[in-house]
Design an enzyme around this catalytic site. Structure first.
Site, PDB file in Angstrom:
ATOM      1  N   LYS A  76       0.847  -1.190   0.000  1.00 18.87           N
ATOM      2  CA  LYS A  76       0.000   0.000   0.000  1.00 18.87           C
ATOM      3  C   LYS A  76       0.884   1.242   0.000  1.00 18.87           C
ATOM      4  O   LYS A  76       1.892   1.294   0.711  1.00 18.87           O
ATOM      5  CB  LYS A  76      -0.912  -0.019   1.229  1.00 18.87           C
ATOM      6  CG  LYS A  76      -1.934   1.114   1.272  1.00 18.87           C
ATOM      7  CD  LYS A  76      -2.860   0.959   2.480  1.00 18.87           C
ATOM      8  CE  LYS A  76      -3.901   2.070   2.531  1.00 18.87           C
ATOM      9  NZ  LYS A  76      -4.831   1.903   3.673  1.00 18.87           N
ATOM     10  N   SER A 151      -9.788   2.017   2.723  1.00 22.40           N
ATOM     11  CA  SER A 151      -8.908   2.777   1.859  1.00 22.40           C
ATOM     12  C   SER A 151      -7.877   1.914   1.110  1.00 22.40           C
ATOM     13  O   SER A 151      -7.249   2.391   0.155  1.00 22.40           O
ATOM     14  CB  SER A 151      -8.151   3.825   2.686  1.00 22.40           C
ATOM     15  OG  SER A 151      -7.325   3.210   3.655  1.00 22.40           O
ATOM     16  N   SER A 175     -10.140  -0.374   6.922  1.00 19.21           N
ATOM     17  CA  SER A 175      -9.522  -0.195   5.599  1.00 19.21           C
ATOM     18  C   SER A 175      -8.777  -1.403   5.052  1.00 19.21           C
ATOM     19  O   SER A 175      -8.353  -1.387   3.903  1.00 19.21           O
ATOM     20  CB  SER A 175      -8.580   1.015   5.621  1.00 19.21           C
ATOM     21  OG  SER A 175      -9.319   2.207   5.648  1.00 19.21           O
TER      22      SER A 175
END
Length: 485
Positions: A76, A151, A175
């Site tokens: 990420k 997210s 997330s």
């Protein structure tokens, strides 16, 4: 493209059936083919990836390989990665090249896992649909007209689309778990403090936690073995003896007590999601588990509490992005204050600015006691509810999200409707408890449904055991989007 487990890939590498460079190239080719559609990656650097893979091949040839040496992974874009762009999905950091590695990146590098690239995400991890990214929305691999969740939407989408065998994510209010549910993969948020936050760009420091995202619980266990461990550079990192999270995977579930919170099965839950979760409960009963009705009465307040506390912490954390030391700076300004104002107005997206304003408001004189302190008190009550529940059950089970993936743009103009996607995930963050999502079916439109497990502190091995046993008798986690096969 099938999704071999991390252990199967490692075995192929150890047996010299494939080299790490060859394996990395296969994934890079798939990224090149699919990323223009899915938009799961912000940054891909084949030269760096193949150099790391060559180093892994040397370790394997020299007999110095670890359990996952040579197996590639995606990260990420919230983790600082030495020499790579680290954008956090924001214009503010669009050209920021990190000068050091986050602890999670260090651990993966030490394990010999080449990086496939940095995955797309909601800006500064603020979002539930991966539509707030400066680099464009991520598409759900099961239907490109739908969101992947957020997210960590890029991480979830790249694993679901088999563009990477696994990925790292972060979870502040769901997330990791919510996008895992919407993309049909497995994702785990560990106990707060189990994985170091060093080098992980902060959103809400008392809630943020890094974790693994992969097709299966077994894969998550193997990746968790890599990224956990004490780190003196993070003041919230916990000093604990290193665990092997694969140790209990094969234990039977006889006698397991599964808590079913009535609040998680109330009004607002999609009927197809409820049916899939009920079917999963029945599978666990066949494996020897029993169910217990429990109540998490204060969980109904989790969203308002979260949207006081998380923005308050974000308001403080994001004050460092001022155009002075790094990141975006407004090209024209009259004086220093004007530079601050224009830099932040131009550099942050609408959702980030909304949360900064909320956070600044609740911390302001006259409102601090009324909002922030009250929210902290309710946070303690939520943690207490969980503590009471775990006196009568071993794990808590429910849906990960109230529904399945929704259409791109469908909830963009309604922040409250968007925030409700994290209705069932936020309570675990507020309490600092581990939680995970695993696939448990599909709705009538062919979109994945996620099942959530929440455990007591440091019970990751127990949760992974439950998830693995469920995945031994079901194949939801092994399904992949037909259009991308």
């Amino acid at each position: 493209m099938p999704a071999p487990s991390l252990s199967a890939l490692a075995a192929q590498l150890a047996a010299k059936q494939v080299s790490s460079r060859e394996l990395a190239q296969q994934y890079l080719d798939r990224i090149a083919a699919l990323n223009p559609t899915i938009n799961a990656f912000i940054t891909v650097d084949p030269e760096k990836t193949l150099a790391e893979a060559a180093a892994a091949d040397a370790l394997i040839a020299g007999g110095a390989a670890g359990p996952l040496t040579g197996v590639p992974i995606a990260h990420k874009d919230i983790f600082c990665t030495d020499g790579w762009l680290t954008t956090c999905g924001s214009k503010m950091l669009a050209n920021f090249v990190a000068p050091y590695d986050a602890h999670v990146i260090e651990r993966c590098k030490a394990a010999g896992m080449p990086s496939l690239g940095k995955t797309n995400m909601d800006e500064f991890a603020m979002g539930s649909s991966n539509e707030t990214s400066f680099f464009g929305a991520v598409k759900n691999p099961w239907n490109a007209g739908y969101v992947p969740g957020g997210s960590s939407g890029g991480a979830a989408a790249c694993v679901a689309a088999r563009m990477a065998p696994a990925a790292t994510g972060t979870d502040t209010g769901g997330s990791i778990r919510q996008p895992a549910a919407l993309c049909g993969i497995t994702g785990l948020k560990p106990t707060y403090g189990l994985v170091s936050r060093y080098g992980m760009i902060a959103f809400a420091s008392s809630l943020d936690q890094a974790g693994p995202m992969a097709p299966s619980a077994e894969d998550c266990a193997r990746l968790l073995n890599v990224i956990t461990g004490f780190d003196p550079k993070d003041s919230t990192s916990l000093e604990r003896e290193k665990e092997d999270y694969t140790r209990d995977l094969d234990l039977p579930l006889t006698g397991l007590r599964v808590g079913l919170p009535c609040e998680f099965f109330a009004e607002g839950l999609n009927n197809e999601v409820a049916a899939a979760v009920d079917a999963a409960v029945n599978e666990l009963k066949k494996l020897g588990a029993t169910t217990v009705e429990i109540s998490l009465a204060n969980s109904r307040l989790a969203i308002p509490v979260y949207y006081v506390l998380a923005p308050a912490e974000a308001s403080s954390n994001l004050s460092r992005f001022d155009g002075v030391r790094y990141g975006y700076r407004a090209p024209e300004y009259a004086d220093l204050n004007d530079m601050y104002a224009k830099t932040r107005a131009q550099g942050f997206g609408a959702e980030v600015k909304r949360r900064i304003m909320i956070g600044t408001y609740v911390l302001s004189h006259g409102y601090y006691d009324a909002y922030y302190l009250q929210a902290q008190k309710i946070r303690r009550l939520i943690a207490h509810d969980f503590a009471e529940a775990f006196k009568t059950c071993d794990v808590i089970l429910g849906p990960t999200a109230p529904g399945t993936a929704f259409k791109l743009g469908e909830k963009s103009d309604d922040p409250v409707e968007m925030y409700l996607n994290d209705l069932y995930t936020i309570p675990a963050n507020l309490a600092g408890l581990p939680g995970m999502s695993l696939p448990c079916g599909f709705d009538s439109q062919g979109l994945p449904i996620g099942l959530q497990l929440v455990g007591d502190y440091f019970s990751e091995a127990k949760m992974l055991n439950v998830a693995h046993q469920y995945q031994r008798v079901t194949d939801w986690h092994a399904r992949q989007p037909e259009a991308l096969a």
